[in-house]
Design an enzyme around this catalytic site. Structure first.
Site, PDB file in Angstrom:
ATOM      1  N   CYS A   1       0.829  -1.213   0.000  1.00 42.54           N
ATOM      2  CA  CYS A   1       0.000   0.000   0.000  1.00 42.54           C
ATOM      3  C   CYS A   1       0.860   1.259   0.000  1.00 42.54           C
ATOM      4  O   CYS A   1       0.551   2.235  -0.691  1.00 42.54           O
ATOM      5  CB  CYS A   1      -0.961   0.001   1.179  1.00 42.54           C
ATOM      6  SG  CYS A   1      -0.181  -0.037   2.809  1.00 42.54           S
TER       7      CYS A   1
ATOM      8  N   HIS B   1      -2.419   1.231   7.141  1.00 43.59           N
ATOM      9  CA  HIS B   1      -2.625   1.407   5.698  1.00 43.59           C
ATOM     10  C   HIS B   1      -2.173   2.804   5.289  1.00 43.59           C
ATOM     11  O   HIS B   1      -2.161   3.740   6.089  1.00 43.59           O
ATOM     12  CB  HIS B   1      -4.104   1.225   5.355  1.00 43.59           C
ATOM     13  CG  HIS B   1      -4.384   1.062   3.894  1.00 43.59           C
ATOM     14  ND1 HIS B   1      -3.807   0.073   3.121  1.00 43.59           N
ATOM     15  CD2 HIS B   1      -5.183   1.772   3.049  1.00 43.59           C
ATOM     16  CE1 HIS B   1      -4.244   0.181   1.879  1.00 43.59           C
ATOM     17  NE2 HIS B   1      -5.067   1.202   1.809  1.00 43.59           N
TER      18      HIS B   1
ATOM     19  N   ASP C   1      -8.225   4.639  -1.953  1.00 39.97           N
ATOM     20  CA  ASP C   1      -7.653   3.406  -1.415  1.00 39.97           C
ATOM     21  C   ASP C   1      -6.969   2.596  -2.510  1.00 39.97           C
ATOM     22  O   ASP C   1      -7.600   2.189  -3.488  1.00 39.97           O
ATOM     23  CB  ASP C   1      -8.762   2.568  -0.765  1.00 39.97           C
ATOM     24  CG  ASP C   1      -8.227   1.528   0.192  1.00 39.97           C
ATOM     25  OD1 ASP C   1      -7.147   0.963  -0.083  1.00 39.97           O
ATOM     26  OD2 ASP C   1      -8.886   1.267   1.212  1.00 39.97           O
TER      27      ASP C   1
END
Length: 438
Positions: free
Chosen positions: A61, A168, A186
């Site tokens: 991520c 994240h 995202d």
């Protein structure tokens, strides 16, 4: 023939968004987007949307977020991705932490910052601790959402948003002032779509402690720097072993800084450089010169342009003209350290020797600034020689790598005092330094 059913315990097709989040693609999400766009708070969305990525690995991520930002801000990596194209991809972000380690354990807040600096972004990082202000975060989000040349990246805990998983990273792609919502773009699109969340909720999600560092997460404002990327030298990713700062590196930096903090005797003031080189060699010789390569590496010479080769040659020549290099050359035995890399297209090829690596280490070290110390004297000497060199390429090279070294040293301090220190010590016996051709 159709394949058999998937094991529901081992496979997933996305996750439903919790009630705290509003899907970007839903009717409500679209209406929010239109209102925010009309108010002018979606200016940085379009550049990010044009580079929107899905992370290639479950722990990528941070890398995918950084690739999105670098390409959205139109940062030239200065090296080839594929074919003739210079473009950022996750597998090109190989400083600060090795790629294979990132694939297993991801990145921390400080590692992300180091990697962003390594790739010539200007980073303004804010940890959301007790001193952080939600109102200041709101002001930053509002300001950045009104322009197209900066991006805010959030490092947060998914749990606070009611989502599965833990830490994240994702960029913020816009803001709705009326409802105080931010758009989370995202990068784990296989799991959750882009979504709107309350700014206050995201702020709380950044407060939660990262169990790997013992510190809260936070946000970073990233913008394109005017500096060029490094031409030849870089920090080696083996500074971090198994995801943690190398314990050998930490010991080296502590011992070296102890030398630099020593007061200079007036009788030896003219011999400061020679004394520092001598002490540095003693520390490096404990690893038979392997430590120097573990600190300073060079880029791979395949698939670089003729212009890049010319810039490399100019950088090496400028380095060799420095009095520091001449002194190192006089003090260090003649020995080729990296005889596998040619840094010039035509013969005779320039081959880097211990002199080049040691000189570069002396140029980029963040010296102790205590009055009348060896560190203060070395800092002034380095600054003076770089200014007199008139080589912008070498000056830029030293400045960027020093910024990276500062980030790594700060990161090392964190891990020397965090709850995971026991894990670091346990992993120390597993450390292996890269083999050097001799």
């Amino acid at each position: 023939m159709a394949s058999g059913p998937l094991n529901p315990k081992a496979h997933f097709y996305r996750r439903p968004l919790p009630m705290k989040c509003i899907s970007f693609c839903s009717p409500e999400g679209k209406a929010i987007f239109k209102e925010a766009l009309d108010d002018g708070f979606m200016e940085n969305y379009f550049a990010l949307a044009a580079q929107f990525r899905t992370q290639d690995e479950p722990a990528f991520c941070a890398l995918s977020t950084l690739v999105m930002v670098l390409n959205a801000l139109e940062v030239d990596p200065g090296k080839v991705w594929k074919g003739p194209w210079r473009w950022y991809h996750e597998n090109m972000l190989d400083c600060c932490v090795p790629i294979d380690i990132i694939a297993k354990s991801g990145l921390t807040f400080d590692q992300f910052s180091c990697l962003a600096i390594c790739n010539t972004l200007t980073v303004n990082a804010v940890r959301v601790n007790d001193e952080a202000s939600e109102e200041q975060f709101r002001k930053e989000v509002k300001r950045v959402s009104l322009i197209a040349d900066e991006v805010i990246v959030a490092s947060y805990s998914r749990q606070a948003l009611g989502q599965t998983g833990s830490g994240h990273f994702s960029p913020i792609g816009g803001y709705h002032p009326g409802r105080d919502l931010v758009l989370i773009m995202d990068v784990a699109r296989f799991k959750y779509p882009p979504h709107w969340v309350s700014l206050s909720l995201l702020f709380e999600a950044m407060k939660l402690i990262d169990q790997d560092t013992g510190k809260p997460r936070g946000y970073m404002r990233l913008l394109k720097s005017r500096t060029l990327p490094t031409i030849l030298f870089r920090l080696n990713s083996f500074l971090c072993v198994t995801g943690f700062p190398s314990t050998r590196f930490i010991k080296f930096s502590n011992d070296w800084n102890l030398v630099l903090s020593t007061s200079v005797d007036s009788q030896v003031s003219s011999k400061v450089l020679e004394i520092c080189i001598s002490q540095l060699l003693k520390l490096l010789n404990t690893e038979k010169m392997k430590m120097i390569i573990t600190l300073i590496d060079v880029i791979k010479m395949s698939s670089i342009s003729d212009e890049h080769r010319e810039a490399i040659q100019q950088t090496v020549v400028a380095l060799e003209e420095l009095p520091i290099f001449q002194t190192v050359k006089r003090c260090v035995p003649d020995k080729v350290t990296n005889d596998g890399e040619s840094v010039e297209k035509t013969e005779p090829a320039i081959r880097l020797q211990d002199w080049h690596y040691i000189s570069m280490l002396l140029l980029i070290w963040p010296y102790n600034k205590a009055k009348d110390s060896y560190g203060r004297t070395m800092e002034e000497m380095v600054k003076d020689q770089l200014e007199k060199s008139k080589s912008e390429l070498l000056q830029n090279e030293a400045r960027l790598i020093q910024q990276q070294m500062i980030s790594v040293l700060d990161y090392a301090v964190i891990y020397s005092h965090c709850p995971c220190q026991e894990k670091v010590s346990r992993l120390a016996s597993q450390e292996s330094l890269p083999q050097i051709a001799t």
